[in-house]
Write a protein that holds these residues in place. Structure first.
Motif, PDB file in Angstrom:
ATOM      1  N   PRO B 148     -12.202   2.712 -11.575  1.00  0.00           N
ATOM      2  CA  PRO B 148     -12.012   2.148 -12.907  1.00  0.00           C
ATOM      3  C   PRO B 148     -11.828   3.371 -14.172  1.00  0.00           C
ATOM      4  O   PRO B 148     -11.481   2.832 -15.074  1.00  0.00           O
ATOM      5  CB  PRO B 148     -13.547   1.470 -13.239  1.00  0.00           C
ATOM      6  N   GLN B 149     -12.350   4.523 -13.757  1.00  0.00           N
ATOM      7  CA  GLN B 149     -12.089   5.529 -14.705  1.00  0.00           C
ATOM      8  C   GLN B 149     -10.630   5.714 -14.845  1.00  0.00           C
ATOM      9  O   GLN B 149     -10.291   6.177 -16.207  1.00  0.00           O
ATOM     10  CB  GLN B 149     -13.054   6.689 -14.263  1.00  0.00           C
ATOM     11  N   ARG B 150     -10.012   6.014 -13.847  1.00  0.00           N
ATOM     12  CA  ARG B 150      -8.753   6.424 -13.993  1.00  0.00           C
ATOM     13  C   ARG B 150      -7.755   5.021 -13.793  1.00  0.00           C
ATOM     14  O   ARG B 150      -6.548   5.265 -14.090  1.00  0.00           O
ATOM     15  CB  ARG B 150      -8.345   7.030 -12.877  1.00  0.00           C
ATOM     16  N   ARG B 151      -8.508   4.130 -13.934  1.00  0.00           N
ATOM     17  CA  ARG B 151      -7.712   2.508 -13.774  1.00  0.00           C
ATOM     18  C   ARG B 151      -6.610   2.640 -12.870  1.00  0.00           C
ATOM     19  O   ARG B 151      -5.446   2.459 -13.058  1.00  0.00           O
ATOM     20  CB  ARG B 151      -7.144   2.219 -15.179  1.00  0.00           C
ATOM     21  N   GLU B 152      -6.851   2.959 -11.689  1.00  0.00           N
ATOM     22  CA  GLU B 152      -6.069   3.480 -10.592  1.00  0.00           C
ATOM     23  C   GLU B 152      -6.212   2.261  -9.392  1.00  0.00           C
ATOM     24  O   GLU B 152      -7.566   2.556  -8.806  1.00  0.00           O
ATOM     25  CB  GLU B 152      -5.782   4.883  -9.857  1.00  0.00           C
ATOM     26  N   ALA B 153      -5.243   1.706  -8.913  1.00  0.00           N
ATOM     27  CA  ALA B 153      -5.582   0.740  -7.792  1.00  0.00           C
ATOM     28  C   ALA B 153      -4.710   1.409  -6.654  1.00  0.00           C
ATOM     29  O   ALA B 153      -3.617   1.770  -6.867  1.00  0.00           O
ATOM     30  CB  ALA B 153      -4.998  -0.437  -8.045  1.00  0.00           C
ATOM     31  N   ARG B 154      -5.264   1.210  -5.451  1.00  0.00           N
ATOM     32  CA  ARG B 154      -4.759   2.051  -4.420  1.00  0.00           C
ATOM     33  C   ARG B 154      -4.998   0.726  -3.195  1.00  0.00           C
ATOM     34  O   ARG B 154      -5.950   0.341  -2.903  1.00  0.00           O
ATOM     35  CB  ARG B 154      -5.421   3.110  -3.740  1.00  0.00           C
ATOM     36  N   ILE B 155      -3.618   0.281  -2.778  1.00  0.00           N
ATOM     37  CA  ILE B 155      -3.637  -0.664  -1.759  1.00  0.00           C
ATOM     38  C   ILE B 155      -3.092   0.075  -0.332  1.00  0.00           C
ATOM     39  O   ILE B 155      -2.187   0.710  -0.636  1.00  0.00           O
ATOM     40  CB  ILE B 155      -2.764  -1.429  -1.957  1.00  0.00           C
ATOM     41  N   ALA B 156      -3.705  -0.055   0.643  1.00  0.00           N
ATOM     42  CA  ALA B 156      -3.226   0.422   1.937  1.00  0.00           C
ATOM     43  C   ALA B 156      -3.181  -0.748   3.116  1.00  0.00           C
ATOM     44  O   ALA B 156      -4.077  -1.477   3.017  1.00  0.00           O
ATOM     45  CB  ALA B 156      -4.187   1.675   2.327  1.00  0.00           C
ATOM     46  N   PHE B 157      -2.187  -0.483   3.922  1.00  0.00           N
ATOM     47  CA  PHE B 157      -2.204  -1.360   4.944  1.00  0.00           C
ATOM     48  C   PHE B 157      -1.723  -0.711   6.356  1.00  0.00           C
ATOM     49  O   PHE B 157      -1.180   0.351   6.202  1.00  0.00           O
ATOM     50  CB  PHE B 157      -1.297  -2.668   4.674  1.00  0.00           C
ATOM     51  N   ARG B 158      -2.104  -1.455   7.560  1.00  0.00           N
ATOM     52  CA  ARG B 158      -1.836  -0.529   8.597  1.00  0.00           C
ATOM     53  C   ARG B 158      -1.103  -1.496   9.559  1.00  0.00           C
ATOM     54  O   ARG B 158      -1.371  -2.677   9.619  1.00  0.00           O
ATOM     55  CB  ARG B 158      -3.129  -0.226   9.318  1.00  0.00           C
ATOM     56  N   LYS B 159      -0.222  -1.082  10.416  1.00  0.00           N
ATOM     57  CA  LYS B 159       0.392  -1.921  11.524  1.00  0.00           C
ATOM     58  C   LYS B 159       0.149  -0.997  12.734  1.00  0.00           C
ATOM     59  O   LYS B 159       0.497   0.173  13.089  1.00  0.00           O
ATOM     60  CB  LYS B 159       1.817  -2.046  11.124  1.00  0.00           C
ATOM     61  N   TRP B 160      -0.518  -1.794  13.761  1.00  0.00           N
ATOM     62  CA  TRP B 160      -0.690  -1.035  15.136  1.00  0.00           C
ATOM     63  C   TRP B 160       0.021  -1.884  16.153  1.00  0.00           C
ATOM     64  O   TRP B 160       0.201  -3.085  16.190  1.00  0.00           O
ATOM     65  CB  TRP B 160      -2.235  -1.180  15.247  1.00  0.00           C
ATOM     66  N   GLN B 161       0.258  -1.060  17.227  1.00  0.00           N
ATOM     67  CA  GLN B 161       0.716  -1.882  18.614  1.00  0.00           C
ATOM     68  C   GLN B 161      -0.521  -2.586  19.142  1.00  0.00           C
ATOM     69  O   GLN B 161      -1.743  -2.045  18.790  1.00  0.00           O
ATOM     70  CB  GLN B 161       1.040  -0.513  19.569  1.00  0.00           C
ATOM     71  N   ALA B 162      -0.210  -3.543  19.782  1.00  0.00           N
ATOM     72  CA  ALA B 162      -1.326  -4.050  20.525  1.00  0.00           C
ATOM     73  C   ALA B 162      -2.445  -3.190  21.169  1.00  0.00           C
ATOM     74  O   ALA B 162      -1.687  -2.445  22.104  1.00  0.00           O
ATOM     75  CB  ALA B 162      -0.946  -5.230  21.580  1.00  0.00           C
ATOM     76  N   GLY B 163      -3.372  -3.048  21.015  1.00  0.00           N
ATOM     77  CA  GLY B 163      -4.292  -2.266  21.815  1.00  0.00           C
ATOM     78  C   GLY B 163      -4.174  -0.712  21.489  1.00  0.00           C
ATOM     79  O   GLY B 163      -4.544   0.182  22.116  1.00  0.00           O
ATOM     80  N   GLY B 164      -3.663  -0.640  20.178  1.00  0.00           N
ATOM     81  CA  GLY B 164      -3.228   0.859  19.912  1.00  0.00           C
ATOM     82  C   GLY B 164      -4.270   1.471  19.134  1.00  0.00           C
ATOM     83  O   GLY B 164      -4.145   2.431  18.453  1.00  0.00           O
ATOM     84  N   GLY B 165      -5.816   0.980  19.163  1.00  0.00           N
ATOM     85  CA  GLY B 165      -6.679   1.621  18.586  1.00  0.00           C
ATOM     86  C   GLY B 165      -7.115   1.406  17.156  1.00  0.00           C
ATOM     87  O   GLY B 165      -7.300   2.035  16.548  1.00  0.00           O
ATOM     88  N   GLN B 166      -6.646   0.027  16.747  1.00  0.00           N
ATOM     89  CA  GLN B 166      -7.121  -0.191  15.364  1.00  0.00           C
ATOM     90  C   GLN B 166      -8.604  -0.029  14.982  1.00  0.00           C
ATOM     91  O   GLN B 166      -9.521  -0.403  15.724  1.00  0.00           O
ATOM     92  CB  GLN B 166      -7.020  -1.801  15.121  1.00  0.00           C
ATOM     93  N   GLN B 167      -8.829   0.622  13.783  1.00  0.00           N
ATOM     94  CA  GLN B 167     -10.178   0.932  13.370  1.00  0.00           C
ATOM     95  C   GLN B 167     -10.658   0.140  12.278  1.00  0.00           C
ATOM     96  O   GLN B 167      -9.974  -0.598  11.550  1.00  0.00           O
ATOM     97  CB  GLN B 167     -10.097   2.061  12.912  1.00  0.00           C
TER      98      GLN B 167
END
Lengths: 97, 167
Positions: B148-167
């Motif tokens: 909110p101080q910087r009015r900065e939005a960050r959106i992250a997404f991930r695509k993994w292989q099946a069984g690729g170790g999604q956290q």
């Protein structure tokens, strides 16, 4: 890039990428079709929600006058987007000719 | 588009940062003016990174779609002129991580957008909301953070292989 053009009686061919940048041009073209129309999408590589919105508007308009928009020949990535959005239930989809 | 060279990943993604081939801890990055005209350069950027990093070609369409939906949301709802959107693509073992950072914007948590009922019949369907719905279906993890101080939005997404170790 995206191209959309008449491809015979009652058939429209769309090719390329139907994304948010190209959707307005597709909408202008599809606003001019009437009755029952088959959209040949066998050369459509990509579609986003903006493209889906254009198809939905067209389907609603045509259905209002007894027509419909059918789709033909969806590639797997495009078919997946249709399935994830439920559009495979509101459009008749034919295999490629 | 203002092309970056390679930038360090955001801290929240750094843990698994490594090029599948080179084990680099860097991300490809570029900046895009928040306008629809930036879509094509954005898609080209993604395709170039996929080719250069040897990412699975079948992931390109879903990753590009998620990028488009999130980017166009930023364009639509970001208000008047502001800084370019920073886009970073990083490769991890078994996956790819994409981060979009927008500046001088209000808080809007895309992960909390209302669900879309895709079983509704034609006369009840509206196109609104489909973009974020599709994004959630096509990627394996979607995260939102806001400063909110910087009015900065960050959106992250991930695509993994099946069984690729999604956290």
């Amino acid at each position: 890039m995206m191209t959309i053009e008449a491809a015979g009686e009652g058939v429209v061919a769309v090719a390329g990428r139907l994304d948010a940048a190209q959707a307005p041009a597709a909408e202008v073209f599809l606003n001019g079709v009437q009755g029952t129309v088959t959209l040949d999408a066998s050369r459509l590589d990509y579609i986003s929600s903006a493209g889906l919105g254009v198809l939905l508007k067209t389907q609603k308009r045509l259905a209002g006058s007894g027509g419909k928009l059918r789709l033909r020949g969806l590639s797997k990535p495009v078919r997946d987007v249709f399935a994830y959005s439920g559009f495979d239930q509101i459009f008749e989809i034919e295999p490629a000719a | 588009m203002q092309r970056g060279s390679r930038t360090q990943q955001p801290a929240d993604l750094r843990g698994r940062a490594a090029n599948a081939k080179s084990r680099s801890s860097e991300a490809d990055s570029a900046r895009f003016a928040p306008q629809i005209g930036s879509l094509m350069p954005l898609m080209v950027f993604a395709a170039e990174v996929f080719a250069r990093r040897g990412l699975p070609p079948e992931w390109l369409a879903p990753v590009q779609l998620a990028m488009e939906e999130l980017f166009t949301n930023m364009v639509k709802y970001g208000g008047e002129r502001r800084e370019p959107v920073l886009v970073q693509i990083a490769v991890s073992p078994g996956g790819v991580e994409v981060t979009l950072t927008d500046h001088d914007v209000a808080h809007f948590d895309v992960t909390q957008a209302p669900a879309v009922d895709i079983s509704r019949p034609l006369h009840e369907r509206e196109p609104g909301g489909l973009g974020l719905h599709l994004t959630r279906r096509l990627v394996d993890r979607l995260q939102y953070s806001y400063d909110p101080q910087r009015r900065e939005a960050r959106i992250a997404f991930r695509k993994w292989q099946a069984g690729g170790g999604q956290q």
